[in-house]
Design an enzyme around this catalytic site. Structure first.
Site, mmCIF file in Angstrom:
data_model
loop_
_atom_site.group_PDB
_atom_site.id
_atom_site.type_symbol
_atom_site.label_atom_id
_atom_site.label_comp_id
_atom_site.label_asym_id
_atom_site.label_seq_id
_atom_site.Cartn_x
_atom_site.Cartn_y
_atom_site.Cartn_z
ATOM 1 N N GLU A 32 49.869 49.325 41.748
ATOM 2 C CA GLU A 32 50.738 48.157 41.618
ATOM 3 C C GLU A 32 52.065 48.464 42.296
ATOM 4 O OE1 GLU A 32 49.846 45.329 40.530
ATOM 5 O OE2 GLU A 32 47.961 45.814 39.537
ATOM 6 N N ASP A 63 34.361 32.086 38.703
ATOM 7 C CA ASP A 63 35.570 32.374 37.934
ATOM 8 C C ASP A 63 36.787 32.436 38.846
ATOM 9 O OD1 ASP A 63 36.752 33.058 35.318
ATOM 10 O OD2 ASP A 63 37.201 34.968 36.286
#
Length: 335
Positions: A253, A278
């Site tokens: 991240e 999804d």
């Protein structure tokens, strides 16, 4: 120049032997390939012998530069003798690079033989290691021993040495197999991308490009502990509202532009169809992605995802654009 009939009894660190192998590669590439593979195995065995020698204490009364000199000579001859029967490395190389292997082009034997010989030649220019036989110029194979703390060669360093020498071979094999892998990735997922396209208005090739970026063309797909696929090709995380299966994985991240490792929970699906469905639902249900829906321009799609915060990578849009504009997708029909 006449090729010596006992060329297999010479070690490839000898310059004359390398020259003979080069000439043989031009005249009889199949035979030369076998010889070069055997020489590679001999160098590897020599490396193993040296690692064992280095692990043995050398403070005895009979230890001297002279005994080390003759030990080096003995080890070279022993390695060459062992390689005539082999431990499987030479056979594996010959099998991969043989002209009879349909996955290798007819002229590959010559080029690959020369690649290996070039590697051996480059090793001859490496600096000598203290205590090494003066004629042993394969310094690159032994560079890990420069520090006394590295007296015993770890399995990882051995693997690295092999990887360095076999890189040209593996590189060509991977290049030849890559197109079929990428084509399989597209063909397998295209029907699901088309279905998701009908609900989102996003072209299927745009979604395939993002799936390729997130999963490394399927090579780095998120997997369960038993290595079974999660069918999550879009790196969708599992928030508090997610009621399905979850897999925890270490991911990168970017916080204030600085990459940091973190353990995150990701959604797991029973099929790629469920995964694409999804993904489409995520884009349609979240107002942040309103400008991404119905995108028909690659730049609008890529930049829209980054501005909406789909990923923290500051180069996400640029990386996605590279895939969207690559020949892999430009040369395909997605209608």
């Amino acid at each position: 120049m006449v090729i010596s009939p006992d060329i297999s009894s010479k070690l490839a660190v000898d310059a004359k032997s390398v020259d003979d192998l080069h000439l043989m590669a031009k005249k009889n590439p199949d035979e030369a390939l076998q010889k070069v593979a055997q020489q590679f195995e001999a160098l590897f065995m020599n490396m193993l012998l040296k690692s064992m020698r280095e692990a043995t204490p050398k403070d005895g009364i009979f230890d001297s530069q002279q005994t080390q000199f003759f030990t080096q000579m003995h080890d070279q001859q022993l390695a060459q003798k062992i390689s005539t029967k082999g431990i499987g490395i030479a056979d594996m190389m010959v099998q991969q690079l043989s002209r009879n292997n349909k996955s290798i082009e007819p002229q590959t034997s010559i080029s690959q033989t020369n690649n290996i010989l070039s590697t051996i030649n480059s090793n001859q220019q490496a600096p000598l290691i203290e205590g090494m036989h003066p004629n042993d110029k394969s310094g690159q194979l032994w560079s890990v021993y420069r520090s006394p703390s590295n007296a015993v060669m770890s399995a990882g360093k051995i693997d690295s040495a092999i990887e360095g020498l076999t890189a040209p071979i593996q590189g060509d094999i991977q290049k030849k197999s890559a197109p079929s892998q990428l084509a399989n990735f597209i063909d397998r997922l295209l029907p699901h991308a088309k279905t998701a396209s009908e609900s989102t208005g996003i072209p299927p090739n745009f979604m395939l490009a993002q799936a390729a970026l997130e999963s490394g063309w399927g090579k780095h797909e998120i997997r369960h502990a038993d290595n079974s696929p999660t069918h999550n090709l879009f790196g969708i995380k599992a928030g508090a509202n997610w009621k399905g299966d979850v897999v925890e994985k270490t991911t990168t991240e970017y916080i204030n532009g600085v990459p940091q490792k973190a353990i995150e929970k990701f959604r797991a699906y029973s099929s790629y169809a469920e995964g694409f469905n999804d993904y489409a639902k995520l884009l349609m249900d979240n107002p942040r992605y309103a400008k991404v829906l119905n995108s028909t321009d690659a730049a609008t799609f890529a930049n829209g995802l980054q501005r909406a915060g789909y990923a923290t990578d500051p180069m996400y849009a640029e990386k996605l654009m590279r895939i969207l504009n690559s020949e892999k997708l430009q040369n395909r029909e997605f209608i």
